[in-house]
Design a protein around this motif. Structure first.
Motif, PDB file in Angstrom:
ATOM      1  N   TYR A 139       0.837  -1.201   0.000  1.00  0.00           N
ATOM      2  CA  TYR A 139       0.000   0.000   0.000  1.00  0.00           C
ATOM      3  C   TYR A 139       0.870   1.249   0.000  1.00  0.00           C
ATOM      4  CZ  TYR A 139      -4.711  -1.884   0.683  1.00  0.00           C
ATOM      5  OH  TYR A 139      -5.926  -2.508   0.500  1.00  0.00           O
ATOM      6  N   PRO A 140       0.431   2.312  -0.747  1.00  0.00           N
ATOM      7  CA  PRO A 140      -0.876   2.544  -1.346  1.00  0.00           C
ATOM      8  C   PRO A 140      -0.980   2.211  -2.831  1.00  0.00           C
ATOM      9  CG  PRO A 140       0.315   4.591  -1.323  1.00  0.00           C
ATOM     10  CD  PRO A 140       1.237   3.554  -0.737  1.00  0.00           C
ATOM     11  N   ALA A 141      -0.246   1.238  -3.312  1.00  0.00           N
ATOM     12  CA  ALA A 141      -0.295   0.871  -4.731  1.00  0.00           C
ATOM     13  C   ALA A 141      -1.572   0.097  -5.052  1.00  0.00           C
ATOM     14  CB  ALA A 141       0.930   0.030  -5.086  1.00  0.00           C
ATOM     15  N   ALA A 142      -1.855  -0.040  -6.340  1.00  0.00           N
ATOM     16  CA  ALA A 142      -3.011  -0.820  -6.777  1.00  0.00           C
ATOM     17  C   ALA A 142      -2.872  -2.283  -6.359  1.00  0.00           C
ATOM     18  CB  ALA A 142      -3.182  -0.713  -8.286  1.00  0.00           C
ATOM     19  N   THR A 143      -1.628  -2.762  -6.222  1.00  0.00           N
ATOM     20  CA  THR A 143      -1.431  -4.127  -5.729  1.00  0.00           C
ATOM     21  C   THR A 143      -1.997  -4.277  -4.319  1.00  0.00           C
ATOM     22  OG1 THR A 143       0.812  -3.409  -5.177  1.00  0.00           O
ATOM     23  CG2 THR A 143       0.549  -4.783  -7.141  1.00  0.00           C
ATOM     24  N   GLY A 144      -1.843  -3.243  -3.497  1.00  0.00           N
ATOM     25  CA  GLY A 144      -2.449  -3.276  -2.169  1.00  0.00           C
ATOM     26  C   GLY A 144      -3.955  -3.375  -2.262  1.00  0.00           C
TER      27      GLY A 144
ATOM     28  N   PHE B  22     -10.701  10.146   1.307  1.00  0.00           N
ATOM     29  CA  PHE B  22     -11.195   9.712   0.001  1.00  0.00           C
ATOM     30  C   PHE B  22     -10.597  10.542  -1.129  1.00  0.00           C
ATOM     31  CE2 PHE B  22     -14.388   9.576  -3.447  1.00  0.00           C
ATOM     32  CZ  PHE B  22     -14.278   8.228  -3.730  1.00  0.00           C
ATOM     33  N   GLY B  23     -10.311  11.807  -0.843  1.00  0.00           N
ATOM     34  CA  GLY B  23      -9.668  12.632  -1.859  1.00  0.00           C
ATOM     35  C   GLY B  23      -8.323  12.059  -2.279  1.00  0.00           C
ATOM     36  N   PHE B  24      -7.594  11.493  -1.318  1.00  0.00           N
ATOM     37  CA  PHE B  24      -6.306  10.874  -1.650  1.00  0.00           C
ATOM     38  C   PHE B  24      -6.515   9.593  -2.441  1.00  0.00           C
ATOM     39  CE2 PHE B  24      -2.433   8.392  -0.499  1.00  0.00           C
ATOM     40  CZ  PHE B  24      -1.508   9.227  -1.104  1.00  0.00           C
ATOM     41  N   TRP B  25      -7.547   8.825  -2.091  1.00  0.00           N
ATOM     42  CA  TRP B  25      -7.881   7.634  -2.875  1.00  0.00           C
ATOM     43  C   TRP B  25      -8.149   8.022  -4.323  1.00  0.00           C
ATOM     44  CZ3 TRP B  25     -11.141   3.164  -0.563  1.00  0.00           C
ATOM     45  CH2 TRP B  25     -10.678   2.830   0.725  1.00  0.00           C
TER      46      TRP B  25
ATOM     47  N   ASP C 278      -7.400   2.416  -3.646  1.00  0.00           N
ATOM     48  CA  ASP C 278      -7.565   2.659  -2.219  1.00  0.00           C
ATOM     49  C   ASP C 278      -6.223   2.722  -1.516  1.00  0.00           C
ATOM     50  OD1 ASP C 278      -7.841  -0.168  -3.031  1.00  0.00           O
ATOM     51  OD2 ASP C 278      -7.851  -0.590  -0.900  1.00  0.00           O
ATOM     52  N   CYS C 279      -6.212   3.411  -0.386  1.00  0.00           N
ATOM     53  CA  CYS C 279      -4.997   3.578   0.412  1.00  0.00           C
ATOM     54  C   CYS C 279      -5.225   2.964   1.784  1.00  0.00           C
ATOM     55  CB  CYS C 279      -4.665   5.061   0.565  1.00  0.00           C
ATOM     56  SG  CYS C 279      -3.351   5.396   1.776  1.00  0.00           S
TER      57      CYS C 279
END
Length: 387
Positions: free
Chosen positions: A184-189, A324-327, A333-334
């Motif tokens: 995290y926070p990659a798409a793999t996470g 959510f703004g960071f997501w 997702d983070c």
């Protein structure tokens, strides 16, 4: 002077402090639903965030955000997505904005239950068979039920109805993949999140079908219908933490939770406070690591100022818009707060169980000091190249 009620004692044991300003939560105000109707939340980025789950938005470049990374994340959600979209045309996004429809009728003859404790042990055994990692049982508590659900056709409020004869809630925990969580926070996470949701969709529907075949009502539920965290706390599965998650002694914060509302006669578990609150009082690693400072640094406070916050409960509350703004910025997702949490450990190892004993004891400051160099991120490319 009013005497404490059994409900009050159970709340206190679970670490829940409800005040006179408490109000049930309307699901239309959760941050994910607001991203569809609230101009204060909905932006081009939030639209791209949702589109990325259909590969309609171009994946970002960089380690952890390639087409392959998004492909893994989106594939992990497949089973959950299939179940969720079945009745969307009727306004029901099941598992998220509506309870999951029954795929099995209630048997006309009820199996006789002689001992509620034996039945609870049986349910936990069947839950494990259907791949739940944790299972706890508590009494139904309408305070935590959404005051209304969402009709996804027009995002209006809709009745949040349940059958009248339900008495218990079975809470199921589903472990997230530890190695993917570390990216995290990659798409793999995000694939760790999606795989857990797909697993819980299957588990909660199968366990509910088992109960209905015994002749009792069972309503499978994921993020819909009610707040699951209070139920997980009251079912004795863990304790609430600064990072807004339930810390369990088996997996730390690395779980998703689902639930089943049922009329099956069951014995109830009790909360098991071990000392997570005292540890979180001195630990702010999650708040320090949050890129947008959405997590609180101070003590728990009575929430309600934020539209997406639960009103009238004293607890740690995040800034949902910042989170959510960071997501949306990532298009994934983070869960950095999960990754860096000192309780995010492999408690199958004796050395980590020893650390847990320290963390939940008066020696918690020593445990925090021992954790000072943990929580680093695994590069997604390293995860892909690992044998």
């Amino acid at each position: 002077m009013a005497q404490p009620t059994p409900q009050h004692d159970l709340d206190r044991a679970a670490g829940i402090e409800v005040t006179d300003t408490f109000e049930p939560f309307a699901q239309r105000n959760d941050i994910f639903t607001r991203a569809f109707w609230d101009p204060a939340v909905r932006t081009a980025r939030t639209d791209a965030f949702f589109a990325s789950y259909r590969m309609e938005a171009s994946p970002r470049r960089g380690d952890g955000f390639s087409q392959r990374d998004f492909a893994l994340r989106n594939a992990s959600w497949l089973i959950s997505d299939i179940m969720t979209d079945r009745f969307a045309e009727d306004g029901r996004r099941e598992g998220f904005q509506a309870a999951i429809s029954a795929d099995t009728p209630v048997a006309p003859v009820q199996m006789e239950i002689d001992d509620k404790r034996d039945m609870s042990r049986e349910i936990k055994k069947i839950a494990r068979f259907f791949k739940a990692d944790l299972c706890g049982i508590t009494a139904i508590d309408p305070r935590w039920h959404y005051s209304s659900r969402v009709d996804v056709r027009d995002l209006s409020d809709a009745p949040n109805d349940l059958p009248d004869d339900l008495t218990s809630v079975i809470v199921l925990g589903h472990e997230m993949d530890a190695e993917l969580v570390d990216t995290y926070p990659a798409a793999t996470g995000g694939a760790a999140t999606g795989r857990a949701y797909s697993q819980e969709a299957a588990t909660v529907m199968q366990l509910a079908a088992y109960i209905r075949n015994l002749g009792y009502e069972a309503v499978p539920s994921m993020n819909d219908t009610a707040l699951v965290i209070p139920y997980a706390l009251k079912a004795g599965l863990g304790e609430y933490a600064r990072n807004q998650m339930v810390i369990t002694p088996e997996f730390g914060p690395r779980l998703r939770f689902s639930k089943i509302f049922t009329s099956l006669p069951l014995a109830h578990d009790t909360p098991k406070p071990r000392g997570v609150r005292a540890f979180c009082d001195i630990c702010t690693k999650c708040a320090e690591a949050c890129p947008v400072k959405a997590l609180p640094f101070g003590p728990p406070e009575v929430g309600g100022n934020n539209v997406s916050a639960l009103k009238g409960v004293r607890k740690w509350t995040s800034d949902a818009e910042k989170c959510f703004g960071f997501w949306a910025k990532l298009a994934s997702d983070c869960a950095i707060c999960m990754r860096v949490c000192p309780f995010n450990r492999d408690f199958s190892r004796w050395s980590q169980r020893l650390w847990l004993r320290l963390a939940l004891s008066p020696l918690r400051r020593l445990a925090l000091w021992l954790d000072r160099n943990r929580g680093g991120r695994t590069k997604p490319s390293d995860w892909w190249s690992a044998p």
